[in-house]
Write a protein that holds these residues in place. Structure first.
Motif, PDB file in Angstrom:
ATOM      1  N   SER A 141       0.837  10.667  -8.206  1.00 44.61           N
ATOM      2  CA  SER A 141       1.869  11.500  -8.819  1.00 44.61           C
ATOM      3  C   SER A 141       2.652  12.206  -7.707  1.00 44.61           C
ATOM      4  O   SER A 141       2.195  12.272  -6.560  1.00 44.61           O
ATOM      5  CB  SER A 141       1.230  12.536  -9.753  1.00 44.61           C
ATOM      6  OG  SER A 141       0.530  13.525  -9.010  1.00 44.61           O
ATOM      7  N   PRO A 142       3.844  12.760  -7.990  1.00 45.78           N
ATOM      8  CA  PRO A 142       4.665  13.381  -6.935  1.00 45.78           C
ATOM      9  C   PRO A 142       3.970  14.530  -6.219  1.00 45.78           C
ATOM     10  O   PRO A 142       4.256  14.781  -5.052  1.00 45.78           O
ATOM     11  CB  PRO A 142       5.900  13.874  -7.708  1.00 45.78           C
ATOM     12  CG  PRO A 142       5.998  12.952  -8.878  1.00 45.78           C
ATOM     13  CD  PRO A 142       4.575  12.659  -9.266  1.00 45.78           C
TER      14      PRO A 142
ATOM     15  N   PHE B 251       0.852  -1.183   0.000  1.00 43.19           N
ATOM     16  CA  PHE B 251       0.000   0.000   0.000  1.00 43.19           C
ATOM     17  C   PHE B 251       0.887   1.232   0.000  1.00 43.19           C
ATOM     18  O   PHE B 251       2.083   1.154   0.319  1.00 43.19           O
ATOM     19  CB  PHE B 251      -1.000   0.007   1.165  1.00 43.19           C
ATOM     20  CG  PHE B 251      -0.397  -0.167   2.532  1.00 43.19           C
ATOM     21  CD1 PHE B 251       0.261   0.880   3.163  1.00 43.19           C
ATOM     22  CD2 PHE B 251      -0.499  -1.378   3.199  1.00 43.19           C
ATOM     23  CE1 PHE B 251       0.805   0.723   4.431  1.00 43.19           C
ATOM     24  CE2 PHE B 251       0.036  -1.542   4.470  1.00 43.19           C
ATOM     25  CZ  PHE B 251       0.698  -0.491   5.087  1.00 43.19           C
ATOM     26  N   THR B 252       0.318   2.377  -0.366  1.00 47.58           N
ATOM     27  CA  THR B 252       1.129   3.558  -0.626  1.00 47.58           C
ATOM     28  C   THR B 252       0.491   4.795  -0.017  1.00 47.58           C
ATOM     29  O   THR B 252      -0.720   5.005  -0.145  1.00 47.58           O
ATOM     30  CB  THR B 252       1.279   3.789  -2.142  1.00 47.58           C
ATOM     31  OG1 THR B 252       1.732   2.590  -2.759  1.00 47.58           O
ATOM     32  CG2 THR B 252       2.255   4.916  -2.420  1.00 47.58           C
ATOM     33  N   PHE B 253       1.305   5.643   0.623  1.00 47.98           N
ATOM     34  CA  PHE B 253       0.841   6.932   1.108  1.00 47.98           C
ATOM     35  C   PHE B 253       0.895   7.971  -0.016  1.00 47.98           C
ATOM     36  O   PHE B 253       1.803   7.946  -0.860  1.00 47.98           O
ATOM     37  CB  PHE B 253       1.708   7.424   2.261  1.00 47.98           C
ATOM     38  CG  PHE B 253       1.262   6.948   3.620  1.00 47.98           C
ATOM     39  CD1 PHE B 253       0.267   7.621   4.313  1.00 47.98           C
ATOM     40  CD2 PHE B 253       1.849   5.833   4.199  1.00 47.98           C
ATOM     41  CE1 PHE B 253      -0.145   7.193   5.563  1.00 47.98           C
ATOM     42  CE2 PHE B 253       1.447   5.390   5.446  1.00 47.98           C
ATOM     43  CZ  PHE B 253       0.441   6.069   6.135  1.00 47.98           C
ATOM     44  N   ALA B 254      -0.074   8.882  -0.014  1.00 42.50           N
ATOM     45  CA  ALA B 254      -0.006  10.041  -0.899  1.00 42.50           C
ATOM     46  C   ALA B 254       1.148  10.933  -0.447  1.00 42.50           C
ATOM     47  O   ALA B 254       1.484  10.967   0.742  1.00 42.50           O
ATOM     48  CB  ALA B 254      -1.325  10.816  -0.866  1.00 42.50           C
TER      49      ALA B 254
ATOM     50  N   TYR C 231       5.345   6.906 -10.498  1.00 46.40           N
ATOM     51  CA  TYR C 231       5.618   8.154 -11.201  1.00 46.40           C
ATOM     52  C   TYR C 231       7.087   8.524 -11.015  1.00 46.40           C
ATOM     53  O   TYR C 231       7.622   8.467  -9.904  1.00 46.40           O
ATOM     54  CB  TYR C 231       4.754   9.274 -10.647  1.00 46.40           C
ATOM     55  CG  TYR C 231       3.383   9.408 -11.281  1.00 46.40           C
ATOM     56  CD1 TYR C 231       3.178  10.280 -12.352  1.00 46.40           C
ATOM     57  CD2 TYR C 231       2.306   8.687 -10.799  1.00 46.40           C
ATOM     58  CE1 TYR C 231       1.928  10.421 -12.924  1.00 46.40           C
ATOM     59  CE2 TYR C 231       1.050   8.818 -11.365  1.00 46.40           C
ATOM     60  CZ  TYR C 231       0.863   9.691 -12.428  1.00 46.40           C
ATOM     61  OH  TYR C 231      -0.383   9.825 -12.998  1.00 46.40           O
ATOM     62  N   LEU C 232       7.729   8.916 -12.119  1.00 47.75           N
ATOM     63  CA  LEU C 232       9.073   9.478 -12.049  1.00 47.75           C
ATOM     64  C   LEU C 232       9.001  10.976 -11.786  1.00 47.75           C
ATOM     65  O   LEU C 232       9.812  11.537 -11.052  1.00 47.75           O
ATOM     66  CB  LEU C 232       9.828   9.211 -13.349  1.00 47.75           C
ATOM     67  CG  LEU C 232      10.131   7.741 -13.658  1.00 47.75           C
ATOM     68  CD1 LEU C 232      10.665   7.612 -15.078  1.00 47.75           C
ATOM     69  CD2 LEU C 232      11.129   7.184 -12.654  1.00 47.75           C
ATOM     70  N   ASP C 233       8.065  11.639 -12.434  1.00 51.45           N
ATOM     71  CA  ASP C 233       7.752  13.045 -12.223  1.00 51.45           C
ATOM     72  C   ASP C 233       6.305  13.225 -12.643  1.00 51.45           C
ATOM     73  O   ASP C 233       5.601  12.241 -12.886  1.00 51.45           O
ATOM     74  CB  ASP C 233       8.712  13.962 -13.000  1.00 51.45           C
ATOM     75  CG  ASP C 233       8.847  13.561 -14.462  1.00 51.45           C
ATOM     76  OD1 ASP C 233       7.803  13.282 -15.107  1.00 51.45           O
ATOM     77  OD2 ASP C 233       9.973  13.526 -14.978  1.00 51.45           O
ATOM     78  N   GLU C 234       5.832  14.449 -12.745  1.00 53.96           N
ATOM     79  CA  GLU C 234       4.425  14.674 -13.063  1.00 53.96           C
ATOM     80  C   GLU C 234       4.057  14.234 -14.476  1.00 53.96           C
ATOM     81  O   GLU C 234       2.893  13.970 -14.761  1.00 53.96           O
ATOM     82  CB  GLU C 234       4.072  16.165 -12.903  1.00 53.96           C
ATOM     83  CG  GLU C 234       4.107  16.665 -11.476  1.00 53.96           C
ATOM     84  CD  GLU C 234       3.072  16.003 -10.589  1.00 53.96           C
ATOM     85  OE1 GLU C 234       1.947  15.750 -11.067  1.00 53.96           O
ATOM     86  OE2 GLU C 234       3.386  15.720  -9.416  1.00 53.96           O
TER      87      GLU C 234
END
Length: 648
Positions: free
Chosen positions: A421-422, A357-360, A471-474
């Motif tokens: 996204s970042p 799972f991932t945090f924003a 994501y690497l960048d936006e």
């Protein structure tokens, strides 16, 4: 589109004109003429003009606000319209055009983008701008414009037919016209004649469709979808109006009243924004669906009922502010901890998938994978679920598939991956491919986290069922599909770079253009820009599994501040290889293996006891959280790796 309010109008749709258009004197003249005429365009099928100011550096126009979904978004997100919806759509659009043409006006840019589907019916939601743009340059409704390319009633009639054909399949007229019901196909073919003089008029369309009359209601599944969207919009407006966030409101002076601008989840984007958007200097970039608060400020979930009897943790992660540790427990679901105090503060979900799972990156929200038993489906499918800890809000995301899955009318597709996204403003969600429709429906969509809507999808030729993405960048992301890593454009999915020989659906990012990933018997540190290997870390036993076993990566994390790289995996007996079926339970029942390396020297540090199962590094290097062999959660000293606390 902005939603704005004033003393006279509680809610209006506000269009702010792009600077590149407003700087053109010909455009301003054309816009002024068209908008002045539009003030007297009265029709229940056309959004009425309420106010405007064309003298400002950034001109704006306010029209009636209607809760609804643009036709393009509706079809691209939820699939072609059902046959029962086509006739109500056709009649409403025809009557709107007939009302305009009766006043010697034309739309000039009719397309799925300028049609709003509301609970009451279809609406021409664009007034003024597209007409003016048509006066000074090519029409913006490519694919729906008549061959003659002028602003005329016959052009609107051609576009009316092209829109109907597109609505049943999402493709061009030539590819989809046979999908129209017979009673509409002949009329559409007449409207698509090359000679405009041979096309019926909009009055003819109304008459041949049985009007003037109120169109029939939408089919029930479409009504349900529109009701849910309207409820979301109402809640967003209610939340925004009484206590606007800083940086989310501004006053625009007009001839009659001041319009207070509220940026909310409106679900419509019809006009280009100004390149100099009228927002205050105190900018708040936190998306609307992520609460701008710390993880321990005031959690929106109640305290847990009862203590943890047996943890059996399977995965964990620190929040971006470092104050909270989220832990997935096989026995207790998602648990949230004030790790410094050793205190559990909430259990938002009783069951989630045991994977990552991932945090924003902003606020305190995390995305987990949950299970849903959809109607008329024998299988449990996975759904992307966000848990916003300060507000206590839990949302499910279906991705680029129709909400008809909620009623059993369409076969659901499981979620494979979700990534923020970042900036946290967008997220990408990927589904199992649409096998029943031969891949016609997209599997990958980009979600706007201000609205929750899918705003972009990848074309089918660009869509592979990848298992994991970051994501690497936006503008770019890296996705793992099969045995390849692919750098892709986030908006279109177009491949920019391919790296082969990946053997795990996990990846992590270092600073700059560097990544780490598993490649057979090594963990590679790879420079994307140079296309070269920077370093490698051997994992010979990971690639040398026995044939009767299966193995899956449970963690791959890197921390450049601490200079550490962690990799772990679990070995599961495979019955097809001659072993016994694995018993039910978490992965602690199976052999777990792991490595912890010093990034600079490449030497292994710590021991198997702390590295065999998932761990995470505190964002400020304050501590390391690690799952022990028996599923206990340990807090480690980041330098000595000694256990300084155990959560229980």
């Amino acid at each position: 589109m902005y939603v704005a309010s004033s003393e006279e109008h509680p809610s209006v749709a506000l269009r702010v004109i792009k600077a590149s258009h407003s700087a053109n004197p010909a455009f301003r003249t054309a816009l002024g003429y068209r908008v002045e005429n539009a003030r007297h365009a009265l029709s229940p099928y056309v959004a009425g003009l309420l106010d405007f100011d064309l003298e400002r550096t950034t001109p704006w126009i306010a029209t009636e606000y209607h809760e609804g979904i643009p036709l393009r978004s509706l079809v691209e997100t939820h699939g072609p319209l059902p046959a029962e919806a086509l006739r109500p759509l056709a009649l409403a659009l025809a009557q709107g055009l007939a009302d305009l043409h009766a006043g010697h006006r034309t739309h000039a840019a009719l397309s799925p983008d300028t049609i709003l589907i509301t609970r009451r019916g279809a609406l021409l939601s664009d007034i003024g701008f597209e007409w003016a743009a048509a006066e000074i340059g090519p029409l913006s409704n490519q694919g729906f414009a008549a061959p003659e390319g002028r602003a005329a009633p016959a052009v609107d009639v051609y576009a009316w037919a092209a829109v109907l054909v597109w609505a049943v399949g999402g493709k061009s007229v030539a590819e989809e016209i046979d999908r129209l019901p017979l009673q509409l196909r002949g009329l559409a073919e007449a409207c698509l004649r090359e000679d405009p003089a041979l096309r019926p008029t909009s009055d003819d369309l109304v008459r041949l469709l049985g009007g003037p009359a109120s169109p029939a209601p939408w089919p029930s599944d479409l009504v349900g979808l529109l009701n849910r969207q309207a409820e979301q919009a109402t809640r967003a407006l209610a939340a925004a109006s009484p206590r606007r966030k800083r940086g989310k409101g501004v006053l625009l002076a007009s001839g009659s009243a001041a319009l207070a601008l509220i940026l909310v989840a409106a679900g419509v984007l019809l006009w280009p924004f100004s390149e100099e958007e009228p927002v205050s200097s105190e900018e708040d970039t936190t998306p609307a669906l992520i609460t701008d608060a710390g993880c321990l400020d005031d959690p929106g979930f109640p305290p847990p009922e009862g203590p943890i009897d047996e943890f059996d943790a399977t995965y964990l992660a620190f929040s971006p502010d470092g104050d909270l540790l989220a832990v997935n427990s096989y026995n207790h679901g998602l648990t949230l901890w004030d790790w410094r105090a050793g205190e559990e503060i909430a259990r938002p979900l009783a069951e989630i998938d045991q994977g990552v799972f991932t945090f924003a990156p902003v606020g305190c929200q995390l995305e987990v994978t949950t299970y849903d038993q959809f109607p008329q489906s024998d299988l449990r499918h996975t759904v992307a679920t966000t848990v916003d800890i300060p507000s206590g809000e839990i949302r499910d995301y279906l991705g680029p598939q129709s909400e008809r899955v909620l009623t059993g009318l369409t076969e659901p597709r499981s979620v494979y991956s979700f990534a923020y996204s970042p900036s946290g403003e967008r997220a990408i969600i990927n589904l199992r491919r649409d096998l029943n429709m031969e891949g016609r429906h997209p599997s990958t969509g980009i979600i706007d986290l201000d609205t929750g809507e899918v705003v972009e999808t990848w074309d089918q030729e660009e869509t592979d069922a990848f298992l994991y993405a970051r994501y690497l960048d936006e503008e770019r992301l890296i996705a793992i599909s099969g045995r390849t890593l692919e750098v892709r454009q986030a908006s279109t999915g177009r491949r920019e770079q391919t790296i082969r020989n990946s053997t795990s659906p996990r990846i992590d990012l270092l600073e700059g253009e560097e990544i780490v990933y598993a490649a057979q018997d090594r963990i590679l540190r790879w420079d994307l820009e140079a296309g070269t290997e920077v370093d490698s870390f051997p994992v010979p036993d990971y690639a040398d599994m026995e044939e009767h076993t299966d193995h899956s990566v449970s963690n791959l994390r890197v921390d450049t501040e601490l200079g550490l790289l962690h990799f772990s995996y679990v070995v599961v007996p495979n019955p097809s290889g001659g072993g016994e079926a694995p018993p039910p339970g978490s992965d602690r029942r199976f052999p777990n293996h792991g490595y912890l390396w010093d990034l600079e020297t490449g030497e292994e540090v710590g021991d198997e006891d702390i590295a065999s199962r998932p761990m995470d590094f505190h964002p400020d290097g304050e501590a390391i959280a690690s799952i022990g062999p028996e599923g206990d959660v340990r807090i480690l000293d980041p330098e000595t790796f000694e256990v300084i606390d155990t959560l229980s």
